[in-house]
Structures are given as C-alpha cells and as structure tokens.
Design a protein around this motif. Structure first.
Motif, PDB file in Angstrom:
ATOM      1  N   VAL A   1       0.839  -1.212   0.000  1.00 38.85           N
ATOM      2  CA  VAL A   1       0.000   0.000   0.000  1.00 38.85           C
ATOM      3  C   VAL A   1       0.867   1.253   0.000  1.00 38.85           C
ATOM      4  O   VAL A   1       0.640   2.194  -0.785  1.00 38.85           O
ATOM      5  CB  VAL A   1      -0.951  -0.023   1.210  1.00 38.85           C
ATOM      6  CG1 VAL A   1      -1.739   1.277   1.296  1.00 38.85           C
ATOM      7  CG2 VAL A   1      -1.901  -1.205   1.123  1.00 38.85           C
ATOM      8  N   GLY A   2       1.869   1.295   0.870  1.00 43.76           N
ATOM      9  CA  GLY A   2       2.693   2.494   0.964  1.00 43.76           C
ATOM     10  C   GLY A   2       3.505   2.762  -0.286  1.00 43.76           C
ATOM     11  O   GLY A   2       3.596   3.901  -0.757  1.00 43.76           O
ATOM     12  N   SER A   3       4.104   1.718  -0.855  1.00 47.05           N
ATOM     13  CA  SER A   3       4.948   1.905  -2.036  1.00 47.05           C
ATOM     14  C   SER A   3       4.135   2.386  -3.231  1.00 47.05           C
ATOM     15  O   SER A   3       4.531   3.328  -3.929  1.00 47.05           O
ATOM     16  CB  SER A   3       5.668   0.605  -2.378  1.00 47.05           C
ATOM     17  OG  SER A   3       6.506   0.199  -1.325  1.00 47.05           O
ATOM     18  N   TRP A   4       2.987   1.760  -3.473  1.00 42.56           N
ATOM     19  CA  TRP A   4       2.190   2.190  -4.625  1.00 42.56           C
ATOM     20  C   TRP A   4       1.603   3.573  -4.418  1.00 42.56           C
ATOM     21  O   TRP A   4       1.377   4.305  -5.390  1.00 42.56           O
ATOM     22  CB  TRP A   4       1.096   1.172  -4.908  1.00 42.56           C
ATOM     23  CG  TRP A   4       1.612  -0.113  -5.476  1.00 42.56           C
ATOM     24  CD1 TRP A   4       1.509  -1.347  -4.942  1.00 42.56           C
ATOM     25  CD2 TRP A   4       2.344  -0.279  -6.709  1.00 42.56           C
ATOM     26  NE1 TRP A   4       2.126  -2.285  -5.740  1.00 42.56           N
ATOM     27  CE2 TRP A   4       2.649  -1.659  -6.838  1.00 42.56           C
ATOM     28  CE3 TRP A   4       2.773   0.597  -7.687  1.00 42.56           C
ATOM     29  CZ2 TRP A   4       3.351  -2.164  -7.925  1.00 42.56           C
ATOM     30  CZ3 TRP A   4       3.481   0.082  -8.772  1.00 42.56           C
ATOM     31  CH2 TRP A   4       3.763  -1.272  -8.877  1.00 42.56           C
ATOM     32  N   ALA A   5       1.361   3.956  -3.161  1.00 41.77           N
ATOM     33  CA  ALA A   5       0.907   5.328  -2.910  1.00 41.77           C
ATOM     34  C   ALA A   5       2.001   6.331  -3.290  1.00 41.77           C
ATOM     35  O   ALA A   5       1.726   7.376  -3.908  1.00 41.77           O
ATOM     36  CB  ALA A   5       0.508   5.487  -1.444  1.00 41.77           C
TER      37      ALA A   5
END
Length: 608
Positions: free
Chosen positions: A269-273
């Motif tokens: 979730v964090g990386s793609w955000a």
C-alpha cells in the motif's frame, strides 16, 4: 510352627514381592510429582501470579526422596528443565478476560497515554516558554533513547512490553526528526533525511533481532513517509522513486526470510501510494523513465519475490534453511496472499504506467496484450512443477483479464462484443480442463457483463434488413457462445441458469429482429410458437426436463401475447390465422403428448 512356616512361605511368594515393589514405585512417583509441583508453585509465586499463602499447593517434604528413578520396569523420570520452563511460562501468562489479552491491551493503552502525556507536557512547556527548540529536540531524543534501552533490556523477561517500548521509541525518533526540521528548522535537510533513514534502518534491524513484525511495519511506514514529512517543495520524482525503491528493497529482503504478511501489505500500500504521487508529477522524459523503472521494481517486488518464497516453501526443509521452520497452516495462508498479489500487482502497475505515458488507447491495448501473452507464458512454465500448479492457474486467470482489457482498448462495437464472448467461452473451456473454480467464476463475471450489454442492445431498436445484418448476426453468435459455454459447466444449477438466460435472450432477439417487419407482431408470435413447440418436442423425445419447461413456458407466453397484444395490434386476418393455427397446434401436442414423450428407462438418469 506350621502356621509360621505358611506365613513365611506367603511372604516369600513372588506375587507378593512384585506387588510390594509396585507399591514402592508408586510411592516414589507420587513423591516426585509432589516435589515438581512444589517447584512450579515456587516459580509462580516468584512471578507474582499466585500467593504463596493462599493459592500455592504446599510441597510435601520427603527426606528420603532422591532425583534417581525407582527400580523396576515402569521407569518414571522427572521432566526435563526445558519442559518445566515451558510449563512455568505457559502458566504465568496474563489470563484473558472475555477473550481479550489483558497484558496486550494494557501495554498499548499505557504507551499511548504516556506519549499523549508527554506531548501535552511538551506543549505546555512550550506555551510557558520553559523550553527552547534545542531543548525540545533533545528531550525527544532522550525519550526515544530511554524507551529503546528499556525495550532491549526487557526483551527476554517481558517480551510484549518490550515490543511496545521499542515501537514507541521508533515513533518518538520519527516525530523528533520531523519537529527538528519542519517545526524548528534546527538542522539541514540532509541531516534530517539521514536521521530519518537511520531510524528506518534501526527499525528493520530491531524487527529482525527481536523477531517482531510490528517493528518492521513501523519502519517501512515511517521510511516511506519520510519524503512527505520532510517535504520542501523542491524534490524530484526521480529522487522520490529511488529512495522508495531502497526502502522497498529492505522490506522485501525481510519478507523473503521472515514471511511477515503485515509487512508485505504495508509495503504494498505504501509503495504504490508513493509511486502514484511520483507518476502524477512526472513531466520530463527522464523523470518518466525513472518512475517507470520504479514501477517495474515494485512489480517485481510484489510479484516475483512472493512467488520466489512460494516456490522455496514448497521445497524440502533441507533446501529452505534460510526460511526456517514454517507450519503447514502458515504456508497455506501465505500462499493465498501470494495469489491475491499475483492478481493485483500487474493491474496496479499498468494502471500507474498509464499516468506516466500519455499514449493512445490502441497503443496501450498492444502493451497490455503483450503483458497478457507474457503472463500466459509464465503460467505455462509454472504448470511444469506440481508445487506451483495452483499458481499457474492464477496466472492463467491474469492473462485472460489482461486480454479482456486489451480487447476493450483495441476493438469497438460488434467486434469487441463478439471477442469478449469468445474469451468468456474460452474461460469456461479452460476451467473445465484445469478443474479450476476461480477461472470459472471469472467466466461467469464476464458473461454477466456481456448479458447486460446484450440486454441494452436488444432494447435498442434497429432499422434495415431483419436478421441478415451485422448486429443481429453478432448477437446471435454471442447467444450461441452462451450455449457452448453452458455445456462446459459442472454444476446443474449453473447449466439451468445459463439455459434460462440464453432462452430469454433468443426470445428477445426474435422480438427485436421481426418487429421491424410489416405486421411484425404476427411474425414474432409465429416464431415464438415454433420455437416453443420445438423445445417441447425435443424435451419429450430426449426426456430433458428443462427443455420441456422452457418450451411449455414459451407456448404459454404465446397465448398471453395473443390476448394482450395481437388481439388489438393485428389485422383481423392475422388474428384469425394465429388463433386457428395455435389452437390446432395445442390440440396436436395434447393428442400426441404420450406418444412423443420417451422417458428414460433408467430412473437415476439425469433429467437435464
């Protein structure tokens, strides 16, 4: 003398001697158990779990007791120290209250209240002018260091409490670094960024050292949030992507060894955000290429790496020493996450790539078509190994999904409608061959979309030649593909649902195409009647229950149409011919009904 000799003989009897020995062994065993119970009670009393006066079971002293086991066959040895320690540890755990672990919640509530109290004290001191910015930052560093030292020292004796302290330490360091740069401007950007990066590395190191997933989750969340916490408005997409890839590389390495699913999904979730923010802000050609490289890196991290661990877990234990011992239930749960990521990752990566490159729809269609071919080849390769066969089915499903998206971008109108119907039918053929329910469900979903599209097409009036036009032929071909797909279905209920929908679609197709003719209502009634009679006769001849039901229902629908529509909408000659014709048809069917019906000789034969 004779009585004494008998008594002496009884005492020397072997059976009495054996009984006496067993009694002695039983007494020794009881004494040993009492001794062990006393040791456990003393350990529990030392931990403060029970009271030595009220709750502890007293140890019965036995001056003759020794550690050596009694003689005889039924040997009884004391518990090993490791087992005794496990008993003491399990008994000394904090009890649950209504299913809630008291220690767990007390730890987290306590650290939360403590941090809030410190924050209130900090704000109050600032309002009163007691603390300068330098002192405030030093106070934060001191608090974080104190929590860190206490957490490390209490790790062995208070594991959950140590975990909370270490997590609070990492959070305190992140907050302090943010305040030192953004709020007080005490340090330069490079120093603040280096400090925050060091905190992230510390969190990763502690998570591996303490074997705690929550510390790595805090670390990856703080690491990915660092560029935004230290935002100055002068950064570049290339730098943001490069830093994100470094954090992602660290979390991926930890996941490969530890298999922490919470870390995997937090990183996902964090990386793609972060990648989405970078993709939206990439304007120059060089930045676009850097962002695209980052998207490819993320795709590999969340697709190839979980598959690698998936394959390693399927290997014998001697070949996966790096991964340690993983239970069967854990492997099964972890594999389900891998299947989900294999589905989501390519769709997310391609979606963000469309934000980077302003290409036309046909161009993206060819790119996605190439991706579908790639996933089909990967599925073929994975099918060669039994351990990854289920994963091969997932990649086959991904290939079909990407193919549908590519067709939607490359084709339009009737061609797209027919191509998607062919793909949906192919999914059902593939699902039957592979015995895979997920592929069958995808085929169902695609046919649901096609059914709604067909309904919209049937409700739209047409002009020109009836039946012999591209739109009519396309719709008829799609209906035929629905029939072909129903032959590949496994469950009887699914076959009946598909048959009913196809039946209604064909009736609607006849209505739309024949209504454009002069006296079209009459032609529709005739066509429906012939179609219904044909279904009924086939159902009687082959003993197919749903054919008989559909045929009879169609004939009843014809009767309703004769009275509700044709009686007022058609000319007199048409009304006469239709009523006479269908009256004779019903009489014919009723007269020859028993002759036409050929029930199956085997009563257990399927009726559909």
């Amino acid at each position: 003398m004779e009585a004494e000799s008998c008594s002496q003989e009884n005492m020397n009897d072997p059976q009495d001697s054996s009984l006496q020995r067993r009694v002695e062994q039983l007494e020794a065993t009881v004494s040993e158990l009492q001794h062990l119970i006393g040791k456990v009670n003393r350990a529990l009393a030392d931990q403060g779990v029970i009271s030595t006066e009220a709750e502890a079971v007293p140890e019965v002293p036995d001056p003759n007791w020794t550690e050596s086991p009694p003689l005889g066959p039924p040997q009884t040895s004391p518990l090993p120290p490791q087992s005794l320690q496990k008993v003491i540890s399990a008994t000394s755990q904090t009890p649950d209250l209504l299913g809630w672990n008291i220690e767990y919640w007390l730890n987290r509530i306590g650290i939360g209240l403590l941090l809030l109290g410190v924050a209130f004290l900090f704000k109050y001191s600032v309002d009163q002018g007691w603390l300068t910015p330098t002192v405030r930052v030093g106070f934060g560093l001191g608090l974080g260091a104190t929590l860190l030292v206490m957490g490390l020292r209490l790790h062995r004796v208070r594991g959950p409490f140590s975990q909370v302290l270490l997590g609070g330490s990492i959070a305190t360091f992140y907050i302090t670094g943010f305040a030192a740069f953004q709020l007080f401007a005490l340090v330069a950007y490079a120093i603040a960024f280096g400090f925050m990066t060091g905190v992230t590395l510390l969190a990763f190191w502690l998570s591996v050292r303490q074997n705690q997933a929550v510390l790595s989750v805090i670390g990856v969340a703080g690491g990915l949030g660092t560029p935004f916490l230290l935002e100055t408005g002068t950064g570049s997409s290339a730098g943001l992507v490069g830093y994100t890839c470094l954090v992602l590389a660290g979390s991926s390495a930890i996941y490969l060894v530890q298999g922490w699913r919470s870390l995997l999904w937090t990183s996902f979730v964090g990386s793609w955000a972060v990648f989405s923010a970078a993709a939206s802000g990439a304007d120059a050609g060089s930045d676009r290429w850097v962002v695209q490289v980052g998207l490819i890196f993320g795709w590999l991290a969340f697709w190839a790496l979980p598959i690698l661990r998936y394959v390693l877990l399927a290997q014998p234990r001697s070949r996966r020493r790096l991964l340690g011992n993983v239970s069967r239930n854990t492997r099964k749960l972890e594999r389900s996450h891998v299947h989900v990521l294999s589905m989501l990752t390519p769709l997310v990566a391609l979606g963000f790539s469309t934000l980077v490159w302003p290409l036309s729809e046909p161009a993206w269609g060819w790119v996605i078509l190439a991706s579908a071919i790639f996933y089909a080849l990967i599925a073929g390769g994975l099918r060669r190994w039994p351990a990854s066969r289920q994963l091969a089915y997932t990649h086959t499903l991904v290939a079909f999904v990407l193919l549908a998206i590519a067709l939607a971008l490359l084709l339009q109108g009737d061609t797209l409608f027919l191509a998607l119907a062919v793909e949906a039918t192919g999914l059902h053929f593939m699902a039957q061959r592979l015995s895979n329910r997920s592929i069958a469900i995808t085929g169902h979903l695609l046919f649901v979309g096609l059914g709604l599209w067909l309904l919209q097409r049937l409700l739209t009036s047409v002009s020109g030649m009836a039946i012999a036009n591209p739109r009519a032929l396309t719709d008829l071909a799609v209906i035929g593909l629905g029939v072909a797909a129903s032959t590949r279905l496994k469950w009887r209920g699914e076959v009946q649902i598909y048959g009913f929908i196809v039946h209604l679609a064909f009736l609607g197709w006849l209505w739309r195409e024949l209504s454009i003719l002069t006296n079209g209502n009459g032609f529709v009634t005739v066509a429906w009647g012939i179609y219904g009679a044909t279904l009924l006769i086939i159902g009687l001849q082959r003993d197919l229950a749903h054919f008989r039901l559909f045929g009879l229902g169609t004939l009843l629908l014809v009767v309703a149409k004769l009275f509700l529509v044709d009686l007022t909408a058609l000319e007199a000659i048409w009304r006469i011919l239709l009523f006479l014709g269908f009256g004779g048809l019903f009489l014919f069917l009723s007269y020859y009904f028993r002759a036409l019906w050929k029930p199956a000789s085997n009563p257990t034969r399927r009726s559909d």
